[in-house]
Design an enzyme around this catalytic site. Sequence first.
Site, PDB file in Angstrom:
ATOM      1  N   LYS A   1      -0.957 -11.122   3.681  1.00  0.00           N
ATOM      2  CA  LYS A   1      -2.322 -11.610   3.911  1.00  0.00           C
ATOM      3  C   LYS A   1      -2.461 -12.823   3.014  1.00  0.00           C
ATOM      4  O   LYS A   1      -3.332 -12.900   2.149  1.00  0.00           O
ATOM      5  CB  LYS A   1      -3.333 -10.494   3.591  1.00  0.00           C
TER       6      LYS A   1
ATOM      7  N   ASP B   1       1.482   1.033   4.704  1.00  0.00           N
ATOM      8  CA  ASP B   1       0.903   2.371   4.850  1.00  0.00           C
ATOM      9  C   ASP B   1       0.012   2.392   6.085  1.00  0.00           C
ATOM     10  O   ASP B   1       0.104   3.287   6.933  1.00  0.00           O
ATOM     11  CB  ASP B   1       0.100   2.718   3.593  1.00  0.00           C
TER      12      ASP B   1
ATOM     13  N   ASP C   1      -3.802  -8.573   9.650  1.00  0.00           N
ATOM     14  CA  ASP C   1      -4.816  -8.287  10.674  1.00  0.00           C
ATOM     15  C   ASP C   1      -4.300  -8.661  12.062  1.00  0.00           C
ATOM     16  O   ASP C   1      -4.387  -7.878  13.012  1.00  0.00           O
ATOM     17  CB  ASP C   1      -6.156  -8.974  10.336  1.00  0.00           C
TER      18      ASP C   1
ATOM     19  N   ASP D   1       0.761   4.091  10.150  1.00  0.00           N
ATOM     20  CA  ASP D   1      -0.069   5.047  10.890  1.00  0.00           C
ATOM     21  C   ASP D   1      -0.353   4.517  12.297  1.00  0.00           C
ATOM     22  O   ASP D   1      -0.297   5.263  13.279  1.00  0.00           O
ATOM     23  CB  ASP D   1      -1.402   5.296  10.163  1.00  0.00           C
TER      24      ASP D   1
ATOM     25  N   TYR E   1      -0.257  -0.087  -5.051  1.00  0.00           N
ATOM     26  CA  TYR E   1      -0.057   1.253  -5.610  1.00  0.00           C
ATOM     27  C   TYR E   1       0.563   1.190  -7.012  1.00  0.00           C
ATOM     28  O   TYR E   1       1.151   2.167  -7.473  1.00  0.00           O
ATOM     29  CB  TYR E   1       0.877   2.083  -4.717  1.00  0.00           C
TER      30      TYR E   1
HETATM   31  C1  IPM Z   1       1.791   8.010   3.441  1.00  0.00           C
HETATM   32  C2  IPM Z   1       0.525   8.659   3.002  1.00  0.00           C
HETATM   33  C3  IPM Z   1       0.326   8.595   1.507  1.00  0.00           C
HETATM   34  C4  IPM Z   1       0.273   7.165   1.047  1.00  0.00           C
HETATM   35  C5  IPM Z   1      -0.914   9.374   1.090  1.00  0.00           C
HETATM   36  C6  IPM Z   1      -0.754  10.857   1.361  1.00  0.00           C
HETATM   37  C7  IPM Z   1      -1.325   9.118  -0.296  1.00  0.00           C
HETATM   38  O1  IPM Z   1      -0.564   8.114   3.672  1.00  0.00           O
HETATM   39  O2  IPM Z   1       2.862   8.379   2.963  1.00  0.00           O
HETATM   40  O3  IPM Z   1       1.738   7.119   4.278  1.00  0.00           O
HETATM   41  O4  IPM Z   1      -0.720   6.460   1.211  1.00  0.00           O
HETATM   42  O5  IPM Z   1       1.242   6.704   0.468  1.00  0.00           O
HETATM   43 MG    MG Z   2      -0.044   6.744   5.169  1.00  0.00          MG
END
Ligand code: IPM
Ligand code: MG
Length: 358
Positions: free
Chosen positions: A189, A246, A222, A250, A138
């Site tokens: 990785k 990230d 992975d 999730d 990022y």
């Molecule tokens: C998170 C989100 C963000 C990210 C999105 C909304 C861009 O997925 O905070 O995990 O990838 O940083």
């Molecule tokens: Mg996210």
Amino acid sequence: MRTHRIAAIPGDGIGVEVVAAGLEVLHALAARDGGFELEVSHFDWSTDRYRRTGAFMPADGADQLRAFDAILFGAVGAPDVPDHLTLWGLRLAICQPLDQYANVRPTRVLPGIQSPLRHVNGGELDWVIVRENSEGEYAGQGGRSHPGLPLEVATDVSVYTRAGVERIMRFAFSLARSRPRKLLTVVTKSNAQRHGMVLWDQIAAEVAADFPDVSWDKMLVDAMTVRMTMKPASLDTIVATNLHADILSDLAAALAGSIGVAPTANLNPERDTPSMFEPIHGSAFDITGKGIANPVATFWTAAMMLEHLGERPAAERLMKAVEKVTADTSLHTPDLGGSATTRAVTDAMLATIRGDNS
Ligand code: IPM
Ligand code: MG
């Protein structure tokens, strides 16, 4: 009386609904505690503002936030605006200049909530993911050339600096040390990404020497998804790059039952700048305005904010109330398989906080 100055940025979609719920609960906690108050300033920075003025926030937006003790953020994103504009126009436009380099994402299965993993009943899944929040994938480096031509090219360059990796590694080792199991897993990785990720492994080993009481191991990202799913109890604190964490966070939220309860803190650990607290979920336009957004992620986020502000008893009281409320399945919103409303969950929280005599 301790006064904490909070910048509230509800943003878009359900961000507006859950931040309102979070602030109600925070004010009730302050009233219950009696020792502190929150002075909240509201900012309309959002996709709406972008449509009206061409910018999600003013050019000096990040600087305006420096005057606050903490930032409570909702969500940003709308179906008619490309997500990369939203992200770089607001969330990253705050995190990066304020150098909130440590993104902390605790995950556990709260009472009353069912993990989709059949062998997990609660205690087997209790993690904190530390996401490097300032560089890596990022970093914003890259570009596009020769638009529309057959040789059109696009690059996104991942950036790993010794300073950036070392500070997140020190943060993660200290956090692991502060938790009972003193256990850290470093995710990379480094078999395929043979420069930056090898630097991560090397710096992890260097920093580990300063934390002899912390046990640590390494995982490739992975294989990490397999371990999180099959052996969740073998993990405690986890550190990974911006993009890897990230994705893993999730997965973690889903394994803990719902993204609707997952909190996050964007920290500047040195406290040179205010830190920002937000639910992990997005603006969820499919349910916006229906009054059914799960406010629990924002309540947990608010507890992290109180902890950061030094209001530990109030933070603990808030988490106790969250656990009492999630334990009652009639207070589960649709993301958890129930039919409760944001209002009902918030009212139950307020009643619990006001009636708590501990
Ligand atoms: C998170 C989100 C963000 C990210 C999105 C909304 C861009 O997925 O905070 O995990 O990838 O940083
Ligand atoms: Mg996210």
